[in-house]
Write a protein that holds these residues in place. Sequence first.
Motif, PDB file in Angstrom:
ATOM      1  N   SER A  34       0.829  -1.209   0.000  1.00  0.00           N
ATOM      2  CA  SER A  34       0.000   0.000   0.000  1.00  0.00           C
ATOM      3  C   SER A  34       0.861   1.256   0.000  1.00  0.00           C
ATOM      4  O   SER A  34       0.509   2.269  -0.609  1.00  0.00           O
ATOM      5  CB  SER A  34      -0.932   0.002   1.218  1.00  0.00           C
ATOM      6  N   GLU A  35       2.030   1.200   0.669  1.00  0.00           N
ATOM      7  CA  GLU A  35       2.924   2.361   0.673  1.00  0.00           C
ATOM      8  C   GLU A  35       3.527   2.579  -0.708  1.00  0.00           C
ATOM      9  O   GLU A  35       3.712   3.718  -1.143  1.00  0.00           O
ATOM     10  CB  GLU A  35       4.024   2.193   1.714  1.00  0.00           C
ATOM     11  N   ASP A 384      -5.627  -6.195   5.711  1.00  0.00           N
ATOM     12  CA  ASP A 384      -4.209  -6.232   5.394  1.00  0.00           C
ATOM     13  C   ASP A 384      -3.875  -5.408   4.154  1.00  0.00           C
ATOM     14  O   ASP A 384      -4.755  -4.804   3.524  1.00  0.00           O
ATOM     15  CB  ASP A 384      -3.730  -7.680   5.225  1.00  0.00           C
ATOM     16  N   ASP A 385      -2.574  -5.380   3.807  1.00  0.00           N
ATOM     17  CA  ASP A 385      -2.079  -4.575   2.699  1.00  0.00           C
ATOM     18  C   ASP A 385      -2.767  -4.917   1.383  1.00  0.00           C
ATOM     19  O   ASP A 385      -3.112  -4.037   0.586  1.00  0.00           O
ATOM     20  CB  ASP A 385      -0.568  -4.800   2.565  1.00  0.00           C
ATOM     21  N   LYS A 386      -2.965  -6.203   1.165  1.00  0.00           N
ATOM     22  CA  LYS A 386      -3.561  -6.658  -0.088  1.00  0.00           C
ATOM     23  C   LYS A 386      -4.992  -6.136  -0.241  1.00  0.00           C
ATOM     24  O   LYS A 386      -5.387  -5.649  -1.306  1.00  0.00           O
ATOM     25  CB  LYS A 386      -3.553  -8.187  -0.128  1.00  0.00           C
ATOM     26  N   HIS A 387      -5.764  -6.210   0.849  1.00  0.00           N
ATOM     27  CA  HIS A 387      -7.127  -5.690   0.816  1.00  0.00           C
ATOM     28  C   HIS A 387      -7.142  -4.176   0.628  1.00  0.00           C
ATOM     29  O   HIS A 387      -8.003  -3.630  -0.061  1.00  0.00           O
ATOM     30  CB  HIS A 387      -7.859  -6.052   2.115  1.00  0.00           C
ATOM     31  N   GLN A 388      -6.174  -3.506   1.235  1.00  0.00           N
ATOM     32  CA  GLN A 388      -6.118  -2.046   1.144  1.00  0.00           C
ATOM     33  C   GLN A 388      -5.919  -1.587  -0.302  1.00  0.00           C
ATOM     34  O   GLN A 388      -6.613  -0.682  -0.775  1.00  0.00           O
ATOM     35  CB  GLN A 388      -4.992  -1.515   2.029  1.00  0.00           C
ATOM     36  N   VAL A 389      -4.999  -2.212  -1.010  1.00  0.00           N
ATOM     37  CA  VAL A 389      -4.756  -1.851  -2.410  1.00  0.00           C
ATOM     38  C   VAL A 389      -5.988  -2.142  -3.258  1.00  0.00           C
ATOM     39  O   VAL A 389      -6.362  -1.356  -4.137  1.00  0.00           O
ATOM     40  CB  VAL A 389      -3.514  -2.595  -2.955  1.00  0.00           C
ATOM     41  N   LYS A 390      -6.663  -3.271  -2.992  1.00  0.00           N
ATOM     42  CA  LYS A 390      -7.878  -3.604  -3.746  1.00  0.00           C
ATOM     43  C   LYS A 390      -8.959  -2.554  -3.537  1.00  0.00           C
ATOM     44  O   LYS A 390      -9.620  -2.112  -4.484  1.00  0.00           O
ATOM     45  CB  LYS A 390      -8.400  -4.975  -3.311  1.00  0.00           C
ATOM     46  N   PHE A 391      -9.159  -2.148  -2.282  1.00  0.00           N
ATOM     47  CA  PHE A 391     -10.174  -1.137  -1.995  1.00  0.00           C
ATOM     48  C   PHE A 391      -9.827   0.197  -2.668  1.00  0.00           C
ATOM     49  O   PHE A 391     -10.715   0.889  -3.172  1.00  0.00           O
ATOM     50  CB  PHE A 391     -10.307  -0.941  -0.479  1.00  0.00           C
ATOM     51  N   MET A 392      -8.561   0.582  -2.659  1.00  0.00           N
ATOM     52  CA  MET A 392      -8.158   1.826  -3.307  1.00  0.00           C
ATOM     53  C   MET A 392      -8.492   1.795  -4.792  1.00  0.00           C
ATOM     54  O   MET A 392      -8.956   2.784  -5.357  1.00  0.00           O
ATOM     55  CB  MET A 392      -6.663   2.083  -3.087  1.00  0.00           C
ATOM     56  N   ARG A 393      -8.269   0.666  -5.418  1.00  0.00           N
ATOM     57  CA  ARG A 393      -8.573   0.543  -6.841  1.00  0.00           C
ATOM     58  C   ARG A 393     -10.073   0.651  -7.112  1.00  0.00           C
ATOM     59  O   ARG A 393     -10.503   1.249  -8.094  1.00  0.00           O
ATOM     60  CB  ARG A 393      -7.998  -0.769  -7.373  1.00  0.00           C
ATOM     61  N   VAL A 394     -10.877   0.097  -6.220  1.00  0.00           N
ATOM     62  CA  VAL A 394     -12.334   0.209  -6.367  1.00  0.00           C
ATOM     63  C   VAL A 394     -12.781   1.656  -6.202  1.00  0.00           C
ATOM     64  O   VAL A 394     -13.593   2.173  -6.983  1.00  0.00           O
ATOM     65  CB  VAL A 394     -13.053  -0.692  -5.331  1.00  0.00           C
TER      66      VAL A 394
END
Length: 532
Positions: A34-35, A384-394
């Motif tokens: 995410s960073e 977690d980081d993986k979920h955070q990046v997915k949400f940002m993309r949505v």
Amino acid sequence: MEIGSKTATFIILAIYITIMVGIGIYMSKRTKSSEDFMLGGRNVGSWLTAFSYGTTYFSAVVFIGYAGQFGWMYGASATWVGIGNAIIGSLIPFFLLGRRTRLMTNHLGAKTMPEYFEHRFDSKKLKTASALIVFIFLIPYTASVYNGLSRLFGMVFDLGENGGTYIIIAMAILSAVYVTLGGYKATALNDFFQGIIMLIGIGTVVALTVQKKDGLSAALDALNTISDSKTEAGTLGSRFGPDPINLLGVVILTSLGTWGLPQMVQKFYAIKDEQAIKKGAIISTFFAIVVAGGSYFMGGFVRLYCTLDSADTSGKALIQTVDGKPVYDTMVPALIHQALPNLLIGLVVVLVLSASLSTLSSLVLTSSSTLTNDLIKPRIKNFDDKHQVKFMRVFIAVFLVISVIIACNKNASISTLMSYSWGALSGAFLGPFLYGLFMKKASKAACWTSFITGVGISVAHMVLFSMNIEAFSGIRQSVIDMNCPLNLLSPINAGAFSMILSLVLVPIISSFTKAPEDKVVENAFSSLNEAK
């Protein structure tokens, strides 16, 4: 525009789009966390930071909206806005804010401006409030960028009434693709490429604009012969123009505003080191002089190329009017139509597209990062980081859809949308962010005061003066009847006032309200003693 020129423009656009998407795909393989997605791993060098700062700063809002409106209103003196952008908006913040922002946000682990407010002032509520302000008020700014793009593309390709809507949707998809793929580093690398195009394009357009009117001296002399009901002859070509007081309001809004805008100061979160800050300051200032100075300088001569009665060879009006008043957003497209040969219009299309996509990518990244990191993540367990990046993309997609819907409504001008956005954001954040970096006694109460006044002034002004609500017609007329030298109806002046008020209120309120606990303050300021 001739068929051959249109074909050349389409080819240039196809190459440009292919490069943009290619960079996004390339950087997607290097975005691991995410960073990385939000800040490029906090390892971005001076050139990429400077160009990313400049291309985020200047877009179709400046080149199409502001250059046209203020060029028409202030003539050659509109160039002062570009000079202010370079010195106040670019040079000073790099040296004043750059090092402290990089060290303090890194030490506090803040990836966004709301997260900075949380850790610096020990308040989760400040983070939530500022995150909502960011998401809501970045939307009209994004819509204004789309509006500028649709104006230019509509002129170049003669797309008709609904053509601009298709362009807005296409640009939203394109910006979403490469930001979603590669995050901050894809955005920064694209910004560098787009910045080169902007420098070349602006230089070319400015040179041709003046050359076609027989050089600078002749062009200024011609401006000085123009007068109307609001402008005296001899003022449009003068040093400070016909209305220096309201021109100052434009300089303040568009220059000082960058100090408190999350999408701008976030560039300092990601910069590599102090040497990169020093180099970046010089590069970004040069970029602003050329791009902003050139845009406003060019806009200053718009009256030499079109009047309210001007028409093209087919008899179509060059400048649109509503109730006899000019639509400012159509002025620069009209100038380009008159001043440039058809073969070079393709360069201008790519210039404005570059300026706009770079701004759009930064806006959507800032908004989605803030919404995910500051509003969603604290409320979901095991996020977690993986979920955070997915949400940002949505949320990139969600943000763009809302912005497109607003942009498709042509009733609001480009400058009005941007003014309310910058006025609310920087009016809310400028004082708390700046004093938070320098003043240990800055308090939570002062932050809340600035948030409320910054947003309150922008919303109140919008309701009273820009929404044409019948119940407030008497107030609007009373303001007009005052004949005040400062245009109180202007959202630009309202935004500039809210920024200045933020700088005044925070130290005053902090002087008699409680600062955060000593350990919180000392922890934040201990970062400034770290190695450079």
